[in-house]
Scaffold this motif. Structure first.
Motif, PDB file in Angstrom:
ATOM      1  N   ASN A 158       0.837  -1.197   0.000  1.00 19.09           N
ATOM      2  CA  ASN A 158       0.000   0.000   0.000  1.00 19.09           C
ATOM      3  C   ASN A 158       0.872   1.247   0.000  1.00 19.09           C
ATOM      4  OD1 ASN A 158      -2.127   1.845   0.329  1.00 19.09           O
ATOM      5  ND2 ASN A 158      -1.944   1.763   2.555  1.00 19.09           N
ATOM      6  N   ASP A 190      -0.539   4.169  -0.843  1.00 17.97           N
ATOM      7  CA  ASP A 190      -1.531   5.192  -0.495  1.00 17.97           C
ATOM      8  C   ASP A 190      -1.482   6.424  -1.394  1.00 17.97           C
ATOM      9  OD1 ASP A 190      -3.716   6.115   0.937  1.00 17.97           O
ATOM     10  OD2 ASP A 190      -2.474   7.260   2.338  1.00 17.97           O
ATOM     11  N   TYR A 234     -11.015  -1.279  -4.816  1.00 15.37           N
ATOM     12  CA  TYR A 234     -11.673  -0.587  -3.693  1.00 15.37           C
ATOM     13  C   TYR A 234     -13.163  -0.389  -3.964  1.00 15.37           C
ATOM     14  CZ  TYR A 234      -6.955   0.619  -1.995  1.00 15.37           C
ATOM     15  OH  TYR A 234      -5.659   0.578  -1.527  1.00 15.37           O
ATOM     16  N   THR A 255     -12.145  -8.467   3.320  1.00 16.24           N
ATOM     17  CA  THR A 255     -10.803  -8.127   3.797  1.00 16.24           C
ATOM     18  C   THR A 255      -9.949  -7.736   2.601  1.00 16.24           C
ATOM     19  OG1 THR A 255     -10.938  -9.714   5.626  1.00 16.24           O
ATOM     20  CG2 THR A 255      -8.746  -8.945   5.008  1.00 16.24           C
ATOM     21  N   ILE A 256      -9.197  -6.657   2.754  1.00 19.96           N
ATOM     22  CA  ILE A 256      -8.177  -6.297   1.764  1.00 19.96           C
ATOM     23  C   ILE A 256      -6.822  -6.566   2.401  1.00 19.96           C
ATOM     24  CG2 ILE A 256      -7.141  -4.479   0.374  1.00 19.96           C
ATOM     25  CD1 ILE A 256      -9.854  -3.100   0.296  1.00 19.96           C
ATOM     26  N   ASN A 257      -6.091  -7.495   1.806  1.00 21.69           N
ATOM     27  CA  ASN A 257      -4.765  -7.869   2.297  1.00 21.69           C
ATOM     28  C   ASN A 257      -3.699  -7.164   1.463  1.00 21.69           C
ATOM     29  OD1 ASN A 257      -5.613 -10.369   4.067  1.00 21.69           O
ATOM     30  ND2 ASN A 257      -6.631 -10.643   2.090  1.00 21.69           N
ATOM     31  N   LYS A 311      -2.820   3.153   6.287  1.00 23.33           N
ATOM     32  CA  LYS A 311      -4.179   3.617   6.020  1.00 23.33           C
ATOM     33  C   LYS A 311      -4.340   3.907   4.535  1.00 23.33           C
ATOM     34  CE  LYS A 311      -4.873   5.893  10.522  1.00 23.33           C
ATOM     35  NZ  LYS A 311      -5.171   7.197  11.190  1.00 23.33           N
ATOM     36  N   VAL A 312      -5.579   3.890   4.082  1.00 24.94           N
ATOM     37  CA  VAL A 312      -5.914   4.346   2.733  1.00 24.94           C
ATOM     38  C   VAL A 312      -6.630   5.679   2.887  1.00 24.94           C
ATOM     39  CG1 VAL A 312      -7.275   3.885   0.652  1.00 24.94           C
ATOM     40  CG2 VAL A 312      -6.089   2.000   1.821  1.00 24.94           C
ATOM     41  N   LYS A 332     -12.054  -4.794   6.383  1.00 24.25           N
ATOM     42  CA  LYS A 332     -10.862  -4.996   7.214  1.00 24.25           C
ATOM     43  C   LYS A 332      -9.609  -4.856   6.352  1.00 24.25           C
ATOM     44  CE  LYS A 332     -12.609  -8.970   8.599  1.00 24.25           C
ATOM     45  NZ  LYS A 332     -14.064  -8.774   8.327  1.00 24.25           N
ATOM     46  N   LEU A 333      -8.641  -4.093   6.844  1.00 21.66           N
ATOM     47  CA  LEU A 333      -7.354  -3.958   6.170  1.00 21.66           C
ATOM     48  C   LEU A 333      -6.335  -4.830   6.903  1.00 21.66           C
ATOM     49  CD1 LEU A 333      -7.172  -0.109   5.468  1.00 21.66           C
ATOM     50  CD2 LEU A 333      -8.216  -1.916   4.095  1.00 21.66           C
ATOM     51  N   ASN A 334      -5.605  -5.625   6.149  1.00 20.25           N
ATOM     52  CA  ASN A 334      -4.698  -6.615   6.715  1.00 20.25           C
ATOM     53  C   ASN A 334      -3.341  -6.468   6.032  1.00 20.25           C
ATOM     54  OD1 ASN A 334      -3.970  -8.854   8.267  1.00 20.25           O
ATOM     55  ND2 ASN A 334      -4.617 -10.320   6.707  1.00 20.25           N
TER      56      ASN A 334
END
Length: 361
Positions: free
Chosen positions: A10, A12, A22, A36-38, A76-77, A87-89
C-alpha cells in the motif's frame, strides 16, 4: 460470502487498478459480505526474479514485521473512501496471515504467486487480471501466472482474447465501469472552450510524452488551446504556459476538469482498460485515442471516439483539431460516447462479478 482481496504493498496514492478493487470491496461490503483487503509487504515471486537485493529485502521485511514495523507501507488508505466495515490486513505472504474465506482474489501478477501457494481454506482462488502486466514485470515470470490453477476474470475483452490466443486458457469478462455518483455532465457540451485534458504518468507505456508532443502540434494550429494535465507524479519539466497541472486530484477536481474539457486525449501505447478515458466521456469530453487495446470496449472509431495507430502523433493532432474546429462533430461524438459509457455502470459490473463468485465459492 467471505471475500479476501490480495493487493501489493500500500503506497496510499491514486492508482487505477487499486481504485477498481476498492470500488468492488465497497460494493461487497454494502451487500453484507465479509470483506478483507490484504496488502502484502512483498510477494512470493521466484527469488531469481528479484535477485539478491530483493531476497535481502524480503528477509529485512520479515524481521521488521515480527518486531511490529511495516516497511515501505502506509497503514491507512486516505485517497479513497473505503467502507468502514472492510478490514485492512498488512501481511507477509504466508498462509497463517490470511483469513479463511470463500473467495481469495489475486489482483496483480506478483500477488498471483502468493495466492497460488495458499491452501483451499483461504478460498477459491481467483485471478483478477487488469492488464497485460508484461509491461510491469519480466515476461518469463508474468506469463506463467496466467496458467496457474486459478479461476480467471479479466476487465476487458482484449485481455480474454490474449489469454485464449497465447495460452489457450479461458477467462470471464467483467468490464470496468464508471461511477456515476462521481462523474457526470455538469457543464453544457455547447459551452466548452478549446480545452484538452490528459493523464500524466511516469510509465512510458501511458504515452504522456507522445501526448505532450501532440498537444504542442495542436497549439500551433489553435493558439487559444488550454491543456489540463493531471496525475500523481510531479509536474513534467518545461511545460508550455498553456499547460496547467493538477497533482493527486480528488474525484471532485477530476469531474470539474473533465467537464471543462472539449476533448480527452488517451495516447497510451498499451492499456488494460482506461478508467480516465471513460470518466472523461461520462463528463462529456469527446475522446481522441490510440488503438491501445483497452479502448476497444468503449471506443468505436468515428462514433464514440477518433482512433489512430499507436504512436501516430500526426493523426492524433489532426483528430483533436478536427473536433475543436467543428462543434457539431465534437458534440455528436461526445453524446455518443456518453450514451455508451453510462451503460458501463457499477451496478451491472457488480451484479455479474457477484454472480460469478456465488457460483465459484
Amino acid at each position: 460470502m467471505k471475500i479476501s482481496f490480495v493487493l501489493p504493498n500500500n503506497s496510499d496514492h491514486p492508482i487505477g487498478g487499486y481504485k477498481v478493487i476498492y470500488e468492488y470491496a465497497n460494493m461487497f461490503a454494502s451487500n453484507g459480505d465479509d470483506v478483507t483487503i490484504n496488502f502484502t509487504l512483498y510477494d512470493r515471486v521466484p527469488n531469481k526474479c528479484v535477485g539478491l537485493r530483493g531476497v535481502l529485502g524480503k528477509i529485512k521485511r520479515n524481521i521488521l514485521y515480527h518486531v511490529g514495523i511495516l516497511v515501505e507501507s502506509k497503514e491507512k488508505v486516505t485517497w479513497f473512501n473505503l467502507d468502514s466495515r472492510i478490514k485492512l490486513n498488512f501481511v507477509l505472504p504466508q498462509e497463517k496471515y490470511f483469513p479463511d474465506s470463500d473467495i481469495v482474489i489475486a489482483t496483480a501478477w506478483t500477488t498471483a504467486y502468493t495466492v497460488n501457494k495458499l491452501s483451499s481454506r483461504k478460498g477459491t482462488k481467483v485471478y483478477f487480471i487488469q492488464h497485460d502486466e508484461r509491461i510491469f514485470g519480466p515476461a518469463e515470470f508474468v506469463k506463467p501466472t496466467w496458467s496457474f490453477d486459478m479461476k480467471r476474470i479479466v476487465v476487458a475483452s482484449w485481455l480474454k482474447e490474449m489469454l485464449q490466443n497465447e495460452l489457450g486458457v479461458k477467462a470471464e469478462v467483467v468490464k470496468n465501469f464508471v461511477n456515476s455518483d462521481e462523474f457526470d455532465i455538469s457543464n453544457s457540451l455547447t459551452n466548452r472552450k478549446h480545452v484538452v485534458s490528459m493523464l500524466n504518468h511516469n510509465n512510458p507505456f501511458k504515452g504522456t510524452a507522445d501526448g505532450i508532443e501532440v498537444l504542442k502540434k495542436v497549439h500551433d494550429k489553435i493558439p487559444d488551446l488550454e491543456v489540463k494535465l493531471f496525475g500523481t507524479p510531479h509536474v513534467p519539466e518545461n511545460l508550455p504556459e498553456y499547460f496547467s497541472y493538477t497533482q493527486n486530484a480528488t474525484s471532485k477536481q477530476l469531474k470539474d476538469l473533465y467537464n471543462q474539457s472539449a476533448v480527452y486525449l488517451f495516447p497510451s501505447r498499451i492499456e488494460g482498460w482506461g478508467l480516465t478515458a471513460t470518466e472523461a466521456m461520462m463528463c462529456g469530453a469527446a475522446l481522441v485515442s490510440s488503438k491501445n487495446g483497452g479502448v476497444n470496449d468503449f471506443g468505436i472509431n468515428q462514433q464514440t471516439a477518433l482512433l489512430s495507430e499507436v504512436g501516430d502523433k500526426e493523426q492524433m493532432s489532426k483528430d483533436i483539431i478536427s473536433l475543436l474546429d467543428d462543434n457539431y462533430k465534437r458534440i455528436t461524438m461526445a453524446e455518443n460516447g456518453y450514451n455508451l459509457v453510462k451503460k458501463l455502470s457499477k451496478e451491472v459490473s457488480f451484479y455479474k462479478l457477484n454472480s460469478i463468485f456465488e457460483d465459484w465459492k
